[in-house]
Write a protein that holds these residues in place. Structure first.
Motif, PDB file in Angstrom:
ATOM      1  N   LEU A  35       0.814  -1.223   0.000  1.00  0.00           N
ATOM      2  CA  LEU A  35       0.000   0.000   0.000  1.00  0.00           C
ATOM      3  C   LEU A  35       0.842   1.265   0.000  1.00  0.00           C
ATOM      4  N   GLU A  36       2.081   1.178   0.455  1.00  0.00           N
ATOM      5  CA  GLU A  36       2.935   2.363   0.453  1.00  0.00           C
ATOM      6  C   GLU A  36       3.094   2.913  -0.957  1.00  0.00           C
ATOM      7  N   MET A  37       3.255   2.015  -1.917  1.00  0.00           N
ATOM      8  CA  MET A  37       3.403   2.459  -3.298  1.00  0.00           C
ATOM      9  C   MET A  37       2.110   3.113  -3.802  1.00  0.00           C
ATOM     10  N   TRP A  38       0.988   2.604  -3.323  1.00  0.00           N
ATOM     11  CA  TRP A  38      -0.305   3.112  -3.786  1.00  0.00           C
ATOM     12  C   TRP A  38      -0.816   4.292  -2.944  1.00  0.00           C
ATOM     13  N   ARG A  39      -0.094   4.669  -1.906  1.00  0.00           N
ATOM     14  CA  ARG A  39      -0.575   5.691  -0.977  1.00  0.00           C
ATOM     15  C   ARG A  39      -1.089   6.965  -1.662  1.00  0.00           C
ATOM     16  N   PRO A  40      -0.345   7.523  -2.634  1.00  0.00           N
ATOM     17  CA  PRO A  40      -0.847   8.762  -3.258  1.00  0.00           C
ATOM     18  C   PRO A  40      -2.216   8.612  -3.902  1.00  0.00           C
ATOM     19  N   PHE A  41      -2.538   7.409  -4.337  1.00  0.00           N
ATOM     20  CA  PHE A  41      -3.793   7.180  -5.035  1.00  0.00           C
ATOM     21  C   PHE A  41      -4.888   6.622  -4.130  1.00  0.00           C
ATOM     22  N   PHE A  42      -4.521   5.799  -3.146  1.00  0.00           N
ATOM     23  CA  PHE A  42      -5.506   5.083  -2.342  1.00  0.00           C
ATOM     24  C   PHE A  42      -5.835   5.754  -1.010  1.00  0.00           C
ATOM     25  N   MET A  99     -20.019  -7.453  -0.341  1.00  0.00           N
ATOM     26  CA  MET A  99     -21.300  -7.595   0.333  1.00  0.00           C
ATOM     27  C   MET A  99     -21.465  -6.603   1.483  1.00  0.00           C
ATOM     28  N   VAL A 100     -20.399  -6.381   2.263  1.00  0.00           N
ATOM     29  CA  VAL A 100     -20.516  -5.508   3.442  1.00  0.00           C
ATOM     30  C   VAL A 100     -20.302  -4.034   3.120  1.00  0.00           C
ATOM     31  N   SER A 101     -19.801  -3.743   1.937  1.00  0.00           N
ATOM     32  CA  SER A 101     -19.630  -2.339   1.534  1.00  0.00           C
ATOM     33  C   SER A 101     -20.987  -1.650   1.462  1.00  0.00           C
ATOM     34  N   LYS A 102     -20.976  -0.363   1.709  1.00  0.00           N
ATOM     35  CA  LYS A 102     -22.195   0.437   1.567  1.00  0.00           C
ATOM     36  C   LYS A 102     -22.016   1.518   0.493  1.00  0.00           C
ATOM     37  N   LYS A 103     -20.976   1.385  -0.292  1.00  0.00           N
ATOM     38  CA  LYS A 103     -20.671   2.390  -1.317  1.00  0.00           C
ATOM     39  C   LYS A 103     -21.248   1.979  -2.666  1.00  0.00           C
ATOM     40  N   LYS A 104     -21.304   2.929  -3.587  1.00  0.00           N
ATOM     41  CA  LYS A 104     -21.854   2.670  -4.918  1.00  0.00           C
ATOM     42  C   LYS A 104     -20.859   1.919  -5.805  1.00  0.00           C
ATOM     43  N   TYR A 105     -19.567   2.192  -5.600  1.00  0.00           N
ATOM     44  CA  TYR A 105     -18.550   1.602  -6.471  1.00  0.00           C
ATOM     45  C   TYR A 105     -17.544   0.789  -5.660  1.00  0.00           C
ATOM     46  N   ILE A 106     -16.979  -0.227  -6.318  1.00  0.00           N
ATOM     47  CA  ILE A 106     -15.938  -1.077  -5.728  1.00  0.00           C
ATOM     48  C   ILE A 106     -14.751  -1.133  -6.681  1.00  0.00           C
ATOM     49  N   PHE A 107     -13.545  -1.011  -6.119  1.00  0.00           N
ATOM     50  CA  PHE A 107     -12.323  -1.339  -6.846  1.00  0.00           C
ATOM     51  C   PHE A 107     -11.621  -2.418  -6.043  1.00  0.00           C
ATOM     52  N   THR A 108     -11.260  -3.519  -6.689  1.00  0.00           N
ATOM     53  CA  THR A 108     -10.557  -4.591  -5.986  1.00  0.00           C
ATOM     54  C   THR A 108      -9.216  -4.852  -6.649  1.00  0.00           C
ATOM     55  N   ILE A 109      -8.207  -5.121  -5.819  1.00  0.00           N
ATOM     56  CA  ILE A 109      -6.846  -5.297  -6.305  1.00  0.00           C
ATOM     57  C   ILE A 109      -6.147  -6.326  -5.429  1.00  0.00           C
ATOM     58  N   ASP A 110      -5.224  -7.091  -6.031  1.00  0.00           N
ATOM     59  CA  ASP A 110      -4.441  -8.068  -5.276  1.00  0.00           C
ATOM     60  C   ASP A 110      -3.218  -7.404  -4.657  1.00  0.00           C
ATOM     61  N   ASP A 111      -2.684  -8.037  -3.592  1.00  0.00           N
ATOM     62  CA  ASP A 111      -1.582  -7.417  -2.861  1.00  0.00           C
ATOM     63  C   ASP A 111      -0.218  -7.625  -3.520  1.00  0.00           C
ATOM     64  N   ASP A 112      -0.193  -8.274  -4.697  1.00  0.00           N
ATOM     65  CA  ASP A 112       1.062  -8.352  -5.449  1.00  0.00           C
ATOM     66  C   ASP A 112       0.999  -7.500  -6.714  1.00  0.00           C
ATOM     67  N   CYS A 113       0.079  -6.542  -6.716  1.00  0.00           N
ATOM     68  CA  CYS A 113      -0.085  -5.636  -7.848  1.00  0.00           C
ATOM     69  C   CYS A 113       0.468  -4.265  -7.489  1.00  0.00           C
ATOM     70  N   PHE A 114       1.433  -3.805  -8.263  1.00  0.00           N
ATOM     71  CA  PHE A 114       2.104  -2.541  -7.994  1.00  0.00           C
ATOM     72  C   PHE A 114       1.685  -1.493  -9.022  1.00  0.00           C
ATOM     73  N   VAL A 115       2.134  -0.261  -8.808  1.00  0.00           N
ATOM     74  CA  VAL A 115       1.818   0.833  -9.721  1.00  0.00           C
ATOM     75  C   VAL A 115       2.607   0.652 -11.014  1.00  0.00           C
ATOM     76  N   ALA A 116       1.916   0.649 -12.134  1.00  0.00           N
ATOM     77  CA  ALA A 116       2.572   0.515 -13.443  1.00  0.00           C
ATOM     78  C   ALA A 116       3.022   1.884 -13.952  1.00  0.00           C
ATOM     79  N   LYS A 117       3.864   1.854 -14.977  1.00  0.00           N
ATOM     80  CA  LYS A 117       4.259   3.070 -15.680  1.00  0.00           C
ATOM     81  C   LYS A 117       3.782   2.993 -17.120  1.00  0.00           C
ATOM     82  N   ASP A 118       3.308   4.117 -17.642  1.00  0.00           N
ATOM     83  CA  ASP A 118       2.938   4.148 -19.054  1.00  0.00           C
ATOM     84  C   ASP A 118       4.209   4.304 -19.895  1.00  0.00           C
TER      85      ASP A 118
END
Length: 365
Positions: A35-42, A99-118
């Motif tokens: 999550l440290e890598m994703w901190r700016p976005f998440f 199921m337990v979320s109360k939000k309209k949208y969901i984003f799901t990601i695995d913990d071995d997925c890092f930030v890509a570069k274009d």
């Protein structure tokens, strides 16, 4: 060689979209250092962490994130006997977070997925692109050769029917992966060193009537439109099959989206998939599915839902009925899976009772 972006390359968006309308769901068995890598976005968003495996193990989450964490004991306490529909020792457990979320949208990601570069070296904000995909219409009834006509710099090409240019609501945004491709075990075994280095700058709607192999590691969806169908099945501990959880959900949601007139997009965004799973372990999990899918896929290709199935729940229960009728002859597992699909819907409705004035998820096409 493709490399992930560094934390310093990942600049935070000026104003995070849907900050109070979106949950990030992460299944895990380990500390969430990624999550440290994703901190700016998440960091602006709420996280739902579903801990798989040993519930006595402590999962460490970096400071500064807003999150709730559920382990197997929590799942059993919240769902009671219906917890049997949630997989154990498999990333399919993530659907409990839906199921337990109360939000309209969901984003799901695995913990071995890092930030890509274009290709320019810029860090890819995967969540931002998923949101763009979900907030723009889909075009499942007629293929646009410039792909997504709602992207900046694109439009409908000559010959595209004007009556279809309004599009339909987008229910699912399916992202892709650089580095380690999402291959099955036999392909992993014959191509152990293959890496995906191609960054294809495209988003397209999957046409109506076309199935696809959905991958759950980089996926977003409109929970209000399709959430009840995002069940990742019975996989893992005590089950004869694994690694078909997301694909099962994908086949189900595509049949239902086609019926209700909803869209599914695939393409951007990319994530950097950092770790290849063991192909021999994968083969043990997949081998029955490799045979079964030759009957499963024709089943979904031929599935027809009645006109009176006007909600996702009704569609899903009907699909479960057809699974029991037509796939149980393949293996008794499908009888059990069909029952679990119905249990899932009952559990979903208990945790998400309809509110006054609520409308059906979609309309039959």
């Amino acid at each position: 060689m493709v490399e992930p972006a560094t934390a310093t390359q990942a600049a935070a968006p000026v104003m995070p979209q849907l900050k109070d309308e979106l949950d990030i769901v992460i299944p895990t068995i380990r500390n969430l250092d990624f999550l440290e890598m994703w901190r700016p976005f998440f960091q602006p968003y709420h996280l739902i962490i579903v801990q798989d495996g040993d519930p006595s193990k402590t999962i460490k989450v970096p400071p500064g994130f807003d999150y709730e964490l559920y382990n197997r004991n929590d799942i059993n306490k919240i769902l009671g006997p219906k917890a049997s529909c949630i997989s154990f020792k498999d990333s399919a457990c993530r659907c409990f977070g839906y199921m337990v979320s109360k939000k309209k949208y969901i984003f799901t990601i695995d913990d071995d997925c890092f930030v890509a570069k274009d290709p320019s070296g810029k860090a890819v904000n995967a969540l931002e692109q998923h949101i763009k995909n979900l907030l723009c219409p889909s075009t499942p009834f007629f293929f646009n050769t410039l792909y997504d006509p709602f992207r900046e710099g694109a439009d409908f090409v000559r010959g595209y029917p004007f009556s279809l240019r309004e599009g339909v609501p987008t229910a699912v945004s399916h992202g892709l992966w650089l580095n380690i491709p999402d291959y099955d075990a036999p392909t992993q075994l014959v191509k152990p060193l293959e890496r995906n280095t191609r960054f294809v700058d495209a988003v397209l709607t999957i046409p109506k009537g076309t199935l696809f192999p959905m991958c759950g590691m980089n996926l977003a969806f409109d929970r209000e439109l399709i959430g009840p169908a995002m069940y990742f099945g019975l996989m893992g501990d005590g089950q004869p099959i694994g690694r078909y959880d997301d694909m099962w959900a994908g086949w189900c949601i595509k049949v239902i989206c086609d019926h209700l007139g909803l869209g599914v997009k695939t393409g951007l965004p990319y994530i950097y998939h950092s770790k290849a799973s063991n192909p021999f372990v994968n083969l043990r999990k997949e081998y029955k599915g490799i045979f079964w899918q030759e009957e499963i896929i024709p089943f979904f290709q031929q599935a027809v839902l009645p006109k009176d199935c006007t909600t996702v729940q009704k569609c899903y229960v009907e699909l479960a009925k057809q699974v029991k009728e037509k796939l149980s002859k393949v293996d008794p597992y499908f009888d059990k899976l069909a029952d679990a699909m119905v249990t899932w819907i009952k559990a979903w409705d208990e945790l998400n009772p309809p509110t006054a004035g609520s409308v059906p998820n979609g309309k039959a096409a």
